[in-house]
Design a protein around this motif. Structure first.
Motif, PDB file in Angstrom:
ATOM      1  N   THR A  57       0.892  -0.789   0.099  1.00  0.00           N
ATOM      2  CA  THR A  57       0.099  -0.096   0.015  1.00  0.00           C
ATOM      3  C   THR A  57       0.879   1.474   0.313  1.00  0.00           C
ATOM      4  O   THR A  57       2.161   1.438   0.290  1.00  0.00           O
ATOM      5  CB  THR A  57      -1.350  -0.142   1.362  1.00  0.00           C
ATOM      6  N   GLY A  58       0.578   2.023  -0.094  1.00  0.00           N
ATOM      7  CA  GLY A  58       1.274   3.268  -0.438  1.00  0.00           C
ATOM      8  C   GLY A  58       1.186   4.412   1.443  1.00  0.00           C
ATOM      9  O   GLY A  58       2.725   4.374   1.520  1.00  0.00           O
ATOM     10  N   THR A  59       0.660   3.619   1.920  1.00  0.00           N
ATOM     11  CA  THR A  59       1.018   3.227   3.573  1.00  0.00           C
ATOM     12  C   THR A  59       1.961   3.303   3.862  1.00  0.00           C
ATOM     13  O   THR A  59       2.824   3.549   4.566  1.00  0.00           O
ATOM     14  CB  THR A  59      -0.384   3.561   4.557  1.00  0.00           C
ATOM     15  N   MET A  62       5.399   4.946   2.648  1.00  0.00           N
ATOM     16  CA  MET A  62       5.704   6.173   3.410  1.00  0.00           C
ATOM     17  C   MET A  62       6.207   5.830   4.580  1.00  0.00           C
ATOM     18  O   MET A  62       7.298   6.191   5.112  1.00  0.00           O
ATOM     19  CB  MET A  62       4.429   6.848   3.502  1.00  0.00           C
ATOM     20  N   SER A  83      -5.191  15.942   5.338  1.00  0.00           N
ATOM     21  CA  SER A  83      -4.976  14.626   3.966  1.00  0.00           C
ATOM     22  C   SER A  83      -4.966  13.743   4.554  1.00  0.00           C
ATOM     23  O   SER A  83      -6.249  13.503   6.049  1.00  0.00           O
ATOM     24  CB  SER A  83      -3.161  14.411   3.947  1.00  0.00           C
ATOM     25  N   TRP A  84      -5.239  12.279   3.962  1.00  0.00           N
ATOM     26  CA  TRP A  84      -5.299  11.529   4.768  1.00  0.00           C
ATOM     27  C   TRP A  84      -4.805  10.315   5.858  1.00  0.00           C
ATOM     28  O   TRP A  84      -3.900  10.493   5.878  1.00  0.00           O
ATOM     29  CB  TRP A  84      -6.196   9.515   3.627  1.00  0.00           C
ATOM     30  N   ALA A  86      -3.492   8.708   7.163  1.00  0.00           N
ATOM     31  CA  ALA A  86      -2.263   7.530   7.010  1.00  0.00           C
ATOM     32  C   ALA A  86      -0.702   8.845   6.902  1.00  0.00           C
ATOM     33  O   ALA A  86       0.300   8.009   6.903  1.00  0.00           O
ATOM     34  CB  ALA A  86      -2.273   6.776   5.071  1.00  0.00           C
ATOM     35  N   THR A  87      -0.981   9.826   5.991  1.00  0.00           N
ATOM     36  CA  THR A  87       0.173  10.249   6.556  1.00  0.00           C
ATOM     37  C   THR A  87       0.392  10.354   7.244  1.00  0.00           C
ATOM     38  O   THR A  87       2.463  10.729   7.715  1.00  0.00           O
ATOM     39  CB  THR A  87      -0.192  11.972   5.477  1.00  0.00           C
ATOM     40  N   VAL A 129       1.613  16.578   0.661  1.00  0.00           N
ATOM     41  CA  VAL A 129       0.694  16.418   0.177  1.00  0.00           C
ATOM     42  C   VAL A 129       0.596  16.697  -0.899  1.00  0.00           C
ATOM     43  O   VAL A 129       0.547  18.257  -1.186  1.00  0.00           O
ATOM     44  CB  VAL A 129      -0.092  16.178   0.928  1.00  0.00           C
ATOM     45  N   ASP A 155       4.271  12.826  -0.105  1.00  0.00           N
ATOM     46  CA  ASP A 155       3.577  12.135   0.158  1.00  0.00           C
ATOM     47  C   ASP A 155       2.164  12.105  -1.870  1.00  0.00           C
ATOM     48  O   ASP A 155       1.685  13.253  -1.250  1.00  0.00           O
ATOM     49  CB  ASP A 155       1.900  12.245   1.209  1.00  0.00           C
ATOM     50  N   CYS A 157       0.339  10.107  -3.127  1.00  0.00           N
ATOM     51  CA  CYS A 157      -0.289   8.756  -3.397  1.00  0.00           C
ATOM     52  C   CYS A 157      -1.523   9.037  -3.849  1.00  0.00           C
ATOM     53  O   CYS A 157      -1.438   8.438  -4.902  1.00  0.00           O
ATOM     54  CB  CYS A 157      -1.141   8.163  -2.097  1.00  0.00           C
ATOM     55  N   PRO A 158      -2.265  10.254  -4.594  1.00  0.00           N
ATOM     56  CA  PRO A 158      -2.783  10.504  -5.481  1.00  0.00           C
ATOM     57  C   PRO A 158      -2.356  11.093  -6.567  1.00  0.00           C
ATOM     58  O   PRO A 158      -3.087  11.856  -7.127  1.00  0.00           O
ATOM     59  CB  PRO A 158      -3.328  11.543  -4.583  1.00  0.00           C
ATOM     60  N   SER A 179       0.266   5.814  -4.141  1.00  0.00           N
ATOM     61  CA  SER A 179      -0.804   4.643  -4.209  1.00  0.00           C
ATOM     62  C   SER A 179      -1.181   3.875  -5.543  1.00  0.00           C
ATOM     63  O   SER A 179      -1.198   4.619  -6.160  1.00  0.00           O
ATOM     64  CB  SER A 179      -1.839   5.773  -3.110  1.00  0.00           C
ATOM     65  N   LYS A 184      -7.040   5.422  -6.655  1.00  0.00           N
ATOM     66  CA  LYS A 184      -6.643   6.419  -7.451  1.00  0.00           C
ATOM     67  C   LYS A 184      -5.957   6.361  -8.989  1.00  0.00           C
ATOM     68  O   LYS A 184      -6.962   5.715  -9.619  1.00  0.00           O
ATOM     69  CB  LYS A 184      -5.111   5.859  -7.223  1.00  0.00           C
ATOM     70  N   GLY A 191      -1.928  -1.464  -3.109  1.00  0.00           N
ATOM     71  CA  GLY A 191      -0.558  -1.182  -3.927  1.00  0.00           C
ATOM     72  C   GLY A 191       0.115   0.668  -3.025  1.00  0.00           C
ATOM     73  O   GLY A 191      -0.573   0.785  -3.219  1.00  0.00           O
TER      74      GLY A 191
HETATM   75  C1  LIG Z   1      -3.386  11.507   0.324  1.00  0.00           C
HETATM   76  C2  LIG Z   1      -2.766  10.078   0.685  1.00  0.00           C
HETATM   77  N1  LIG Z   1      -1.763   9.692   1.312  1.00  0.00           N
HETATM   78  C3  LIG Z   1      -2.125   8.210   1.750  1.00  0.00           C
HETATM   79  C4  LIG Z   1      -2.695   7.524   0.660  1.00  0.00           C
HETATM   80  C5  LIG Z   1      -2.582   6.129   1.207  1.00  0.00           C
HETATM   81  O1  LIG Z   1      -2.716   5.116   0.771  1.00  0.00           O
HETATM   82  P1  LIG Z   1      -2.833   3.539   0.923  1.00  0.00           P
HETATM   83  O2  LIG Z   1      -4.389   3.711   0.738  1.00  0.00           O
HETATM   84  O3  LIG Z   1      -2.632   2.702  -0.756  1.00  0.00           O
HETATM   85  O4  LIG Z   1      -2.227   3.136   1.856  1.00  0.00           O
HETATM   86  C6  LIG Z   1      -3.581   8.305   0.142  1.00  0.00           C
HETATM   87  C7  LIG Z   1      -4.696   6.949  -0.716  1.00  0.00           C
HETATM   88  O5  LIG Z   1      -5.579   6.519  -0.119  1.00  0.00           O
HETATM   89  C8  LIG Z   1      -3.775   9.099  -0.303  1.00  0.00           C
HETATM   90  O6  LIG Z   1      -4.828  10.057  -0.920  1.00  0.00           O
END
Ligand SMILES: Cc1ncc(COP(=O)(O)O)c(C=O)c1O
Length: 371
Positions: A57-59, A62, A83-84, A86-87, A129, A155, A157-158, A179, A184, A191
Motif C-alpha cells: 500500500t501507499g501507507t 511512507m 490529508s487522509w 495515513a500521512t 501531500v 506523499d 499517493c494520489p 498509492s 487512485k 498497492g
Molecule cells: C494523500 C494520501 N496519502 C496516503 C494514502 C494511502 O494510500 P494507501 O491507501 O495505498 O495506503 C492515500 C490514499 O488512500 C492518500 O490519498
C-alpha cells in the motif's frame, strides 16, 4: 435509478487483462518477481528517479520511507493538516511527532510560510501531500528544507502523473511515495511505491521491507526488526499496465476536470480547486469549496447527490483533531475546507453527460444567502 456516477474507479482495457493473465501464467517459478521488477523500473523511469520499491500500500511505502530516514521518538515532522490520516500515522509509526500546519487555500497543499513558523530544534523533516493530485509548492519547500537541513517526504499517493514546472511530483524530496489503491489514478486495488535517488536510503528500505533479512550468518538470518511490505508479483502485473498508460490516464482525468470547469464556471460561490500557473495536476479528485455565499450545508448537498446516485466525498477532517494525534495549531484554512470542501466524482468511466448531470444537480441544490 440512473447510472451510478462513481466517485472513482480505474480505466481497465485489454492491456490490463493481458498483463494480469501473463502475471498468472508466467509470474511464478524462476520468473516469480519479473512483473514487480518491471513495474519498479517503469515507475523509476517515468519519474526520473534512481530507485523504486513496490509495496502492498501507499501507507506502507511512507512508513518505509520514514523508518529508513531514521525518524524516531523525540523528532518532529512538519506535516500538512489536510490529508487522509495515513500521512500522519506513517510518521507516528516511527515514534516521531507530526506537527500539523495549515494549507494554501488555493491548492489545499501545505503552506510553506506555515512550515517556517513551525520549525524547532527537534524538526527533522517536512512531510507534504500533493493534495488530490495538485502539486505542492516544491520550490519553496525544498528551499526551506535546504536552509534548515530537513528531510523532505512527498506523499504523492494520489499524484502519479502530476508535474511541478515540468518535473514529476514525487521526484523532489528525499523520498516520494505513491498509492495504487483502487480509487487512485493508476489502480491495482491495493498497492504502493516508495521512490528515492538515495542509494543508502533505498538499501535500508529494502531490508526493512523484507523483514530485516540479510542472510549474513546463514540463510534466513535477520539482523533487525523489519516488516513484510513487498508487493505481490501478480498485483504488479496489473500495475505495470496502468503505469504504461499513465499519460492516457492523466488525460482522462484532465478531460473530466475540464467538463467540471465548463459546467461550473458561471456558478457563484463554487470555487473549483485548480493547478497553479506552470503546473500540471493529474486531477485525481476534482474538488470544490462551497464559499460563504452558499447556505446549503455540505452534508445535505452530498446526501441529495447520493439520492441521484451521484457519489461525491466530503473533504478530509483535519488530522490534528483525531484522538490519536495531538492538536497543535488551529489551522483555519484546513478547518474551513474540512467543513465546506467536496471532491466530485471522477471515475474513469464517466462521460461528459454524466459530469453535466452532476453540475446541473449541484446548481439545482445550492441555495444562496439573501442579499
Ligand atoms: C494523500 C494520501 N496519502 C496516503 C494514502 C494511502 O494510500 P494507501 O491507501 O495505498 O495506503 C492515500 C490514499 O488512500 C492518500 O490519498
Amino acid at each position: 435509478m440512473r447510472k451510478k456516477i462513481s466517485f472513482a474507479g480505474p480505466s481497465i482495457t485489454q492491456k490490463e487483462i493481458d498483463y494480469v493473465i501473463d502475471g498468472v501464467k508466467n509470474g511464478f517459478y524462476e520468473t516469480f518477481d519479473q512483473h514487480k521488477i518491471k513495474l519498479e523500473k517503469a515507475v523509476a523511469e517515468y519519474l526520473g528517479r534512481r530507485y523504486a520499491l513496490a509495496t502492498h500500500t501507499g501507507t506502507l511505502a511512507m512508513h518505509l520511507s520514514n523508518a529508513a530516514l531514521g525518524l524516531k521518538k523525540g523528532d518532529e515532522v512538519i506535516c500538512t493538516d489536510f490529508s487522509w490520516v495515513a500521512t500522519a500515522y506513517s510518521i507516528v509509526y516511527t515514534g516521531a511527532l507530526p506537527v500539523f500546519v495549515d494549507i494554501d487555500p488555493d491548492t489545499w497543499c501545505i503552506d510553506p510560510e506555515k512550515i517556517r513558523k513551525a520549525i524547532t530544534k527537534r524538526t527533522k523533516a517536512i512531510m507534504l501531500v500533493h493534495s488530490f493530485g495538485i502539486p505542492a509548492d516544491m520550490d519553496e519547500i525544498m528551499s526551506i528544507a535546504g536552509e534548515f537541513n530537513l528531510k523532505v517526504v512527498e506523499d504523492a499517493c494520489p499524484a502519479l502523473g502530476s508535474l511541478y514546472k515540468g518535473k514529476k511530483v514525487g521526484s523532489f524530496g528525499d523520498s516520494g511515495c505513491f498509492s495504487f489503491h483502487g480509487a487512485k489514478i493508476a489502480a491495482t486495488g491495493e498497492g504502493g511505491m516508495f521512490t528515492t535517488d538515495n542509494e543508502e536510503l533505498y538499501n535500508k528500505a529494502i531490508l526493512l521491507a523484507e523483514m530485516g533479512r540479510t542472510d549474513s550468518k546463514c540463510v534466513f538470518w535477520s539482523d533487525f526488526v523489519g516488516y513484510q511490505y513487498t508487493m505481490s508479483n501478480l498485483t504488479a502485473s496489473l500495475g505495470l499496465a496502468q503505469v504504461e498508460r499513465i499519460e492516457e490516464l492523466v488525460a482522462i482525468k484532465r478531460r473530466i476536470f475540464n467538463w467540471y470547469d465548463e459546467g461550473l464556471k458561471d456558478v457563484a460561490g463554487i470555487k473549483l480547486i485548480r493547478e497553479k500557473e506552470g503546473m500540471r495536476a493529474n486531477y485525481c479528485y476534482p474538488s470544490i469549496l462551497l464559499e460563504n455565499s452558499i447556505v446549503t450545508e455540505r452534508e445535505d448537498l452530498i446526501k441529495t447527490l447520493k439520492e441521484e446516485n451521484i457519489h461525491a466525498r466530503p473533504a478530509f477532517p483535519r488530522m490534528s483533531t483525531m484522538p490519536a494525534l495531538k492538536q497543535r495549531y488551529k489551522n483555519p484554512v484546513a478547518a474551513q475546507v474540512e467543513k465546506r470542501g467536496i471532491s466530485l466524482p471522477s471515475a474513469a468511466n464517466l462521460n461528459s453527460d454524466d459530469i453535466a448531470f452532476v453540475c446541473d444537480m449541484l446548481k439545482k441544490v445550492i441555495r444562496y444567502k439573501r442579499p
